[in-house]
Design a protein around this motif. Sequence first.
Motif, mmCIF file in Angstrom:
data_model
loop_
_atom_site.group_PDB
_atom_site.id
_atom_site.type_symbol
_atom_site.label_atom_id
_atom_site.label_comp_id
_atom_site.label_asym_id
_atom_site.label_seq_id
_atom_site.Cartn_x
_atom_site.Cartn_y
_atom_site.Cartn_z
ATOM 1 N N SER A 77 1.460 8.406 1.688
ATOM 2 C CA SER A 77 1.608 8.552 0.230
ATOM 3 C C SER A 77 0.313 8.150 -0.485
ATOM 4 O O SER A 77 0.131 8.461 -1.657
ATOM 5 C CB SER A 77 2.768 7.706 -0.265
ATOM 6 O OG SER A 77 2.538 6.346 0.067
ATOM 7 N N GLU A 78 -0.572 7.453 0.215
ATOM 8 C CA GLU A 78 -1.853 7.053 -0.389
ATOM 9 C C GLU A 78 -2.942 8.099 -0.157
ATOM 10 O O GLU A 78 -4.119 7.841 -0.430
ATOM 11 C CB GLU A 78 -2.309 5.686 0.155
ATOM 12 C CG GLU A 78 -1.401 4.516 -0.202
ATOM 13 C CD GLU A 78 -1.408 4.145 -1.691
ATOM 14 O OE1 GLU A 78 -1.812 4.985 -2.525
ATOM 15 O OE2 GLU A 78 -0.996 3.020 -1.996
ATOM 16 N N PHE A 79 -2.553 9.280 0.351
ATOM 17 C CA PHE A 79 -3.565 10.316 0.569
ATOM 18 C C PHE A 79 -4.418 10.594 -0.674
ATOM 19 O O PHE A 79 -5.632 10.780 -0.557
ATOM 20 C CB PHE A 79 -2.920 11.615 1.072
ATOM 21 C CG PHE A 79 -3.901 12.730 1.215
ATOM 22 C CD1 PHE A 79 -4.827 12.746 2.252
ATOM 23 C CD2 PHE A 79 -3.944 13.762 0.271
ATOM 24 C CE1 PHE A 79 -5.757 13.763 2.363
ATOM 25 C CE2 PHE A 79 -4.879 14.781 0.373
ATOM 26 C CZ PHE A 79 -5.791 14.791 1.425
ATOM 27 N N VAL A 96 -10.307 2.754 5.961
ATOM 28 C CA VAL A 96 -9.221 1.859 6.365
ATOM 29 C C VAL A 96 -8.650 1.225 5.103
ATOM 30 O O VAL A 96 -9.396 0.665 4.298
ATOM 31 C CB VAL A 96 -9.729 0.745 7.317
ATOM 32 C CG1 VAL A 96 -8.630 -0.281 7.569
ATOM 33 C CG2 VAL A 96 -10.232 1.328 8.632
ATOM 34 N N HIS A 97 -7.338 1.338 4.941
ATOM 35 C CA HIS A 97 -6.665 0.613 3.858
ATOM 36 C C HIS A 97 -5.543 -0.220 4.465
ATOM 37 O O HIS A 97 -4.784 0.272 5.299
ATOM 38 C CB HIS A 97 -6.070 1.578 2.833
ATOM 39 C CG HIS A 97 -5.040 0.927 1.954
ATOM 40 N ND1 HIS A 97 -5.358 -0.132 1.138
ATOM 41 C CD2 HIS A 97 -3.714 1.143 1.789
ATOM 42 C CE1 HIS A 97 -4.258 -0.531 0.510
ATOM 43 N NE2 HIS A 97 -3.243 0.219 0.888
ATOM 44 N N ALA A 98 -5.457 -1.481 4.090
ATOM 45 C CA ALA A 98 -4.380 -2.333 4.593
ATOM 46 C C ALA A 98 -4.163 -3.504 3.648
ATOM 47 O O ALA A 98 -4.847 -3.635 2.622
ATOM 48 C CB ALA A 98 -4.699 -2.827 6.001
ATOM 49 N N HIS A 99 -3.181 -4.338 4.035
ATOM 50 C CA HIS A 99 -2.815 -5.512 3.227
ATOM 51 C C HIS A 99 -2.956 -6.766 4.090
ATOM 52 O O HIS A 99 -1.973 -7.467 4.324
ATOM 53 C CB HIS A 99 -1.367 -5.396 2.732
ATOM 54 C CG HIS A 99 -0.998 -4.060 2.162
ATOM 55 N ND1 HIS A 99 0.252 -3.503 2.275
ATOM 56 C CD2 HIS A 99 -1.736 -3.155 1.470
ATOM 57 C CE1 HIS A 99 0.276 -2.326 1.677
ATOM 58 N NE2 HIS A 99 -0.916 -2.091 1.188
ATOM 59 N N PRO A 100 -4.147 -7.063 4.592
ATOM 60 C CA PRO A 100 -4.321 -8.251 5.440
ATOM 61 C C PRO A 100 -4.243 -9.513 4.585
ATOM 62 O O PRO A 100 -4.743 -9.525 3.458
ATOM 63 C CB PRO A 100 -5.727 -8.072 6.025
ATOM 64 C CG PRO A 100 -6.452 -7.223 5.048
ATOM 65 C CD PRO A 100 -5.431 -6.379 4.324
ATOM 66 N N ASN A 160 -3.887 -6.811 -7.072
ATOM 67 C CA ASN A 160 -2.468 -6.935 -6.688
ATOM 68 C C ASN A 160 -2.016 -5.902 -5.671
ATOM 69 O O ASN A 160 -0.943 -5.308 -5.773
ATOM 70 C CB ASN A 160 -1.561 -6.859 -7.930
ATOM 71 C CG ASN A 160 -1.753 -8.058 -8.827
ATOM 72 O OD1 ASN A 160 -2.583 -8.014 -9.735
ATOM 73 N ND2 ASN A 160 -1.044 -9.127 -8.568
ATOM 74 N N HIS A 161 -2.860 -5.676 -4.647
ATOM 75 C CA HIS A 161 -2.491 -4.679 -3.651
ATOM 76 C C HIS A 161 -3.106 -4.967 -2.280
ATOM 77 O O HIS A 161 -2.375 -5.269 -1.339
ATOM 78 C CB HIS A 161 -2.897 -3.282 -4.168
ATOM 79 C CG HIS A 161 -2.426 -2.158 -3.305
ATOM 80 N ND1 HIS A 161 -2.294 -0.875 -3.746
ATOM 81 C CD2 HIS A 161 -2.074 -2.130 -1.997
ATOM 82 C CE1 HIS A 161 -1.867 -0.098 -2.784
ATOM 83 N NE2 HIS A 161 -1.732 -0.852 -1.704
ATOM 84 N N GLY A 162 -4.407 -4.911 -2.130
ATOM 85 C CA GLY A 162 -5.008 -5.090 -0.800
ATOM 86 C C GLY A 162 -6.470 -4.729 -0.828
ATOM 87 O O GLY A 162 -7.178 -5.071 -1.768
HETATM 88 ZN ZN LIG Z 1 -1.348 -0.230 0.297
#
Ligand SMILES: [Zn+2]
Length: 430
Positions: A77-79, A96-100, A160-162
Amino acid sequence: MKPRQNLVPPRDEILHTMERIYRYRMTTTSGGNISIRDDHGDTWITPARIDKGNLRRTDIACVHADGSVDGPHRPSSEFPFHRAIYDARSDIRGIVHAHPVALVAFSISRQLPNTHLFHQARHVCGEVGFAKYALPGSEQLGYNIAKAFAQGFHCVILENHGVVVGGDNLQNAFQRFETLEFTAKTIIKAGHLGQVQYLNDAQLAIPRRAVAPLPTFPAGPATSHEKELRRELCEFVRRGYQQRLLISTEGSFSSRLDANSFLITPYQADRFAIEAEDLVLVRAGTGESNKIPSRAARMHQAIYDRHPEIRAIANAYPVNATAFSVTGAALDTRTIPESYIFLRDVQRIPYGLQFQDGEEIARRVSPRQPIALLENDGVLVCGTSVLDAFDRLEVLESTAEALINSRPLGPVAPMGNDVIAELNRAFLGE
Ligand SMILES: [Zn+2]
């Protein structure tokens, strides 16, 4: 990058990278997405809402330039924000997208991790950008993120996301991502210990103009002993990565082969993927031809020359011990007998000495003082074997973690002089 890795298909590269991020707890199973843009303008991306622990190569979606999709699932959905970044920056080919957790801590307190903590973090990640909050999956979020990338940042904290990190290939993006999360973790850990010290521009410039590469020699066929040592050292480098004592871009490990030669990890190779043949043989101050040894090779050479009993040396970056290296806090090993016996007194080495010829550091370490904190550059551990050095490194990290964990509990009660004297007599022959 190894030439053969250029042959890895995008689906496999995305799969392996996602597995690595998930396995080392740098995202949750639902959070995070990864993409590659190839030379044809196709974008390969992780699918929407699939268990990251059970991803298969066929799950990866391919979005063509005209918007049509190949694959059994819808793309992430983040395309939209991946596409916005690729459109804004033609040099970026992997994201690379993530929530580390450490970077999310920065994201939710609206701060940026300062990469001037380590010369390698500044070199690998650059400065960090910031994108304002917008609804996940929205065109607005894509606009906000692409705006930060258009300013030249490779690493962008999302409010507020990553975090989103780009690179000229996916491996490069992953290495930046992992280095940035490590930097953020170290800053947070160090905050429990006191004032965090950052490097100034003059200090950051030191490694770039440091020591010339070693002269080379043509290596002959390896002896059986050398082959064994290559295998053993490789195993411990990978184990060090798995135990989070090294990260992909930081850490070098060497072991003595004989009186005037040793094997060391190569310069700038991913520590996770090192193979026996990648290790570099260094003999009497010259390196095996067609390979580049770690920048630490001169320092390791000086230590081996001065201390015949030392047979293995590691420059490592375990987060808790490294946190001590970026503050003025002393790492007092008089916590439990194991810590004192394995580590003795841990010394602190001023920033910059590690980039000189190594003689000064060789004078400071010894079998009696095998451990040093290198200011803003992790730890140095010496041992009588690869296993011994590795063991000390693990004890060092556990000791540092226990000390940091004890902070909220109150002051540490160190073992007294009589207890230390008794340990010296019983275990250290003094
Ligand atoms: Zn995300």
